[in-house]
Design a protein around this motif. Structure first.
Motif, mmCIF file in Angstrom:
data_model
loop_
_atom_site.group_PDB
_atom_site.id
_atom_site.type_symbol
_atom_site.label_atom_id
_atom_site.label_comp_id
_atom_site.label_asym_id
_atom_site.label_seq_id
_atom_site.Cartn_x
_atom_site.Cartn_y
_atom_site.Cartn_z
ATOM 1 N N ALA A 21 -32.973 64.659 -15.086
ATOM 2 C CA ALA A 21 -34.209 64.581 -16.313
ATOM 3 C C ALA A 21 -35.450 63.985 -15.763
ATOM 4 C CB ALA A 21 -33.366 63.572 -17.297
ATOM 5 N N LEU A 22 -36.349 64.432 -16.597
ATOM 6 C CA LEU A 22 -37.903 63.947 -16.392
ATOM 7 C C LEU A 22 -38.091 63.219 -17.780
ATOM 8 C CD1 LEU A 22 -40.132 64.049 -14.493
ATOM 9 C CD2 LEU A 22 -40.812 66.008 -15.839
ATOM 10 N N ALA A 23 -38.652 62.046 -17.766
ATOM 11 C CA ALA A 23 -39.261 61.331 -18.650
ATOM 12 C C ALA A 23 -40.667 60.713 -18.452
ATOM 13 C CB ALA A 23 -38.203 60.399 -18.966
ATOM 14 N N GLY A 24 -41.567 60.992 -19.304
ATOM 15 C CA GLY A 24 -42.821 60.314 -18.951
ATOM 16 C C GLY A 24 -43.417 59.361 -20.074
ATOM 17 N N ASN A 25 -44.391 58.647 -19.598
ATOM 18 C CA ASN A 25 -45.061 57.708 -20.599
ATOM 19 C C ASN A 25 -46.351 58.106 -20.817
ATOM 20 O OD1 ASN A 25 -46.397 56.747 -18.402
ATOM 21 N ND2 ASN A 25 -44.870 55.073 -18.025
ATOM 22 N N ALA A 70 -26.646 64.944 -15.948
ATOM 23 C CA ALA A 70 -28.296 64.940 -16.565
ATOM 24 C C ALA A 70 -28.311 63.935 -17.465
ATOM 25 C CB ALA A 70 -28.341 66.490 -17.106
ATOM 26 N N LYS A 71 -27.315 63.807 -18.397
ATOM 27 C CA LYS A 71 -27.491 62.799 -19.579
ATOM 28 C C LYS A 71 -27.717 61.625 -19.141
ATOM 29 C CE LYS A 71 -24.866 61.270 -23.544
ATOM 30 N NZ LYS A 71 -23.529 61.272 -24.262
ATOM 31 N N ASP A 72 -26.809 61.089 -17.949
ATOM 32 C CA ASP A 72 -26.924 59.987 -17.131
ATOM 33 C C ASP A 72 -28.318 59.762 -16.817
ATOM 34 O OD1 ASP A 72 -24.516 59.362 -17.774
ATOM 35 O OD2 ASP A 72 -23.522 59.528 -15.671
ATOM 36 N N ALA A 73 -28.887 60.890 -16.046
ATOM 37 C CA ALA A 73 -30.201 60.718 -15.494
ATOM 38 C C ALA A 73 -31.354 60.557 -16.731
ATOM 39 C CB ALA A 73 -30.606 62.000 -14.746
ATOM 40 N N LEU A 74 -31.108 61.158 -17.716
ATOM 41 C CA LEU A 74 -31.990 60.953 -18.850
ATOM 42 C C LEU A 74 -32.113 59.491 -19.413
ATOM 43 C CD1 LEU A 74 -33.847 62.107 -21.055
ATOM 44 C CD2 LEU A 74 -31.569 62.562 -22.404
ATOM 45 N N ALA A 75 -30.851 58.679 -19.448
ATOM 46 C CA ALA A 75 -31.042 57.491 -19.841
ATOM 47 C C ALA A 75 -31.770 56.768 -18.826
ATOM 48 C CB ALA A 75 -29.757 56.857 -20.135
ATOM 49 N N TRP A 76 -31.795 56.762 -17.461
ATOM 50 C CA TRP A 76 -32.413 56.032 -16.540
ATOM 51 C C TRP A 76 -33.780 56.478 -16.515
ATOM 52 C CZ3 TRP A 76 -31.429 51.421 -15.113
ATOM 53 C CH2 TRP A 76 -32.126 50.916 -14.022
ATOM 54 N N ALA A 77 -33.963 57.946 -16.545
ATOM 55 C CA ALA A 77 -35.494 58.127 -16.751
ATOM 56 C C ALA A 77 -36.312 57.821 -17.564
ATOM 57 C CB ALA A 77 -35.832 59.785 -16.814
ATOM 58 N N LYS A 78 -35.761 57.652 -18.920
ATOM 59 C CA LYS A 78 -36.388 56.913 -20.154
ATOM 60 C C LYS A 78 -36.487 55.335 -19.868
ATOM 61 C CE LYS A 78 -34.504 59.778 -24.014
ATOM 62 N NZ LYS A 78 -33.481 59.673 -25.415
ATOM 63 N N HIS A 79 -35.712 54.942 -19.239
ATOM 64 C CA HIS A 79 -35.634 53.113 -19.086
ATOM 65 C C HIS A 79 -37.027 53.217 -18.066
ATOM 66 C CE1 HIS A 79 -34.728 49.128 -17.807
ATOM 67 N NE2 HIS A 79 -34.971 49.747 -16.439
ATOM 68 N N LEU A 80 -37.025 54.202 -16.887
ATOM 69 C CA LEU A 80 -38.086 54.022 -16.005
ATOM 70 C C LEU A 80 -39.463 54.068 -16.589
ATOM 71 C CD1 LEU A 80 -36.531 55.554 -12.784
ATOM 72 C CD2 LEU A 80 -36.741 53.118 -13.322
ATOM 73 N N ALA A 81 -39.643 55.267 -17.449
ATOM 74 C CA ALA A 81 -40.805 55.540 -18.120
ATOM 75 C C ALA A 81 -41.142 54.209 -19.040
ATOM 76 C CB ALA A 81 -40.760 56.799 -18.898
ATOM 77 N N GLU A 82 -40.401 53.690 -19.745
ATOM 78 C CA GLU A 82 -40.517 52.501 -20.624
ATOM 79 C C GLU A 82 -41.274 51.467 -19.691
ATOM 80 O OE1 GLU A 82 -37.750 49.577 -22.954
ATOM 81 O OE2 GLU A 82 -37.675 51.687 -23.629
ATOM 82 N N ILE A 83 -40.447 51.200 -18.463
ATOM 83 C CA ILE A 83 -40.786 49.800 -17.985
ATOM 84 C C ILE A 83 -42.125 50.300 -16.925
ATOM 85 C CG2 ILE A 83 -38.645 48.750 -18.018
ATOM 86 C CD1 ILE A 83 -38.071 49.470 -15.058
ATOM 87 N N ASP A 84 -42.264 51.394 -16.843
ATOM 88 C CA ASP A 84 -43.433 52.144 -16.009
ATOM 89 C C ASP A 84 -43.124 51.665 -14.454
ATOM 90 O OD1 ASP A 84 -45.398 53.841 -15.180
ATOM 91 O OD2 ASP A 84 -46.879 52.174 -15.784
ATOM 92 N N LYS A 85 -41.941 51.765 -13.891
ATOM 93 C CA LYS A 85 -41.680 51.043 -12.572
ATOM 94 C C LYS A 85 -40.455 52.053 -12.100
ATOM 95 C CE LYS A 85 -40.217 46.852 -10.296
ATOM 96 N NZ LYS A 85 -39.866 45.435 -10.639
ATOM 97 N N GLY A 86 -40.442 52.609 -10.789
ATOM 98 C CA GLY A 86 -39.536 53.093 -10.072
ATOM 99 C C GLY A 86 -38.578 52.206 -9.478
ATOM 100 N N GLN A 87 -37.426 52.413 -9.823
ATOM 101 C CA GLN A 87 -36.305 51.352 -9.338
ATOM 102 C C GLN A 87 -34.751 52.115 -9.369
ATOM 103 O OE1 GLN A 87 -36.999 47.718 -11.255
ATOM 104 N NE2 GLN A 87 -35.191 48.213 -12.706
ATOM 105 N N HIS A 88 -33.911 51.981 -8.454
ATOM 106 C CA HIS A 88 -32.608 52.579 -8.453
ATOM 107 C C HIS A 88 -31.751 51.867 -9.599
ATOM 108 C CE1 HIS A 88 -32.874 55.684 -5.512
ATOM 109 N NE2 HIS A 88 -33.538 54.940 -4.667
ATOM 110 N N ASP A 89 -30.641 52.773 -10.161
ATOM 111 C CA ASP A 89 -29.839 52.127 -11.073
ATOM 112 C C ASP A 89 -28.668 51.777 -10.141
ATOM 113 O OD1 ASP A 89 -28.026 51.501 -12.884
ATOM 114 O OD2 ASP A 89 -28.278 53.570 -13.805
ATOM 115 N N ARG A 90 -28.751 50.378 -10.048
ATOM 116 C CA ARG A 90 -27.506 49.881 -9.267
ATOM 117 C C ARG A 90 -26.311 49.855 -10.002
ATOM 118 N NH1 ARG A 90 -30.111 49.846 -4.945
ATOM 119 N NH2 ARG A 90 -31.856 48.656 -4.698
#
Length: 170
Positions: free
Chosen positions: A144-148, A60-80
């Motif tokens: 994790a769920l993050a929104g903008n 969940a902590k790993d997911a949170l970091a990526w969800a925050k990143h996606l909300a910030e860039i406002d784009k869905g993309q996988h974490d390679r």
């Protein structure tokens, strides 16, 4: 009287969004969130007589970091950077418009295109979200769920990861 009306109106508006992205725009430890996510995932697994997934705070902590990143860039993309280490499902949609169950249910709806075979040749169309949910060796999930303010991003991470090429999901 005006103040009472304002308080009641505010309560009703907040209550309508319970179970969705909260005021901070971030959800990952909330018991209602965890319960809804696990319940929906395990509905699909139970139907196949697979062991239920447990919650992983680390995932969940790993997911949170990526969800925050996606909300910030406002784009869905996988974490390679997690390929081969963690499985990952992504969902995004209009802020506050979907329940947690609806979000996971979208992935589960891919079951209709699935046929039991070797991954990735086990369906017609998109099936990778569903197969990650029901992957036989996956034991835990953390989300994790993050929104903008415009878009909510749900990230779920899985361990061990599924969707292994050349293997059957279950």
């Amino acid at each position: 009287m005006r103040f009472n009306y304002f308080v009641l109106s505010s309560f009703l508006i907040f209550s309508a969004y319970k179970g969705r992205c909260q005021a901070s725009g971030i959800v990952y430890k909330d018991t209602a969130f965890v319960s809804a996510i696990l319940q929906k995932h395990n509905t699909y697994r139970t139907a196949l007589q697979l062991p239920p997934l447990g919650w992983s705070a680390a995932l969940a902590k790993d997911a949170l970091a990526w969800a925050k990143h996606l909300a910030e860039i406002d784009k869905g993309q996988h974490d390679r950077s997690v390929v081969g280490k963690e499985g990952e499902n992504l969902w995004w949609g209009t802020s506050g418009a979907y329940s947690y169950s609806d979000m996971v249910g979208l992935w589960g709806s891919e079951q209709a295109a699935f046929h039991n075979g070797v991954f990735p040749d086990c369906g017609k169309g998109m099936i990778g979200h569903y197969t990650q949910i029901v992957w036989k060796s996956t034991q835990s999930v953390g989300c994790a769920l993050a929104g903008n303010g415009k878009t909510d991003y749900l990230v779920c991470r899985y361990g061990p990861p599924g969707n292994v090429y050349g293997e059957k999901p279950y």
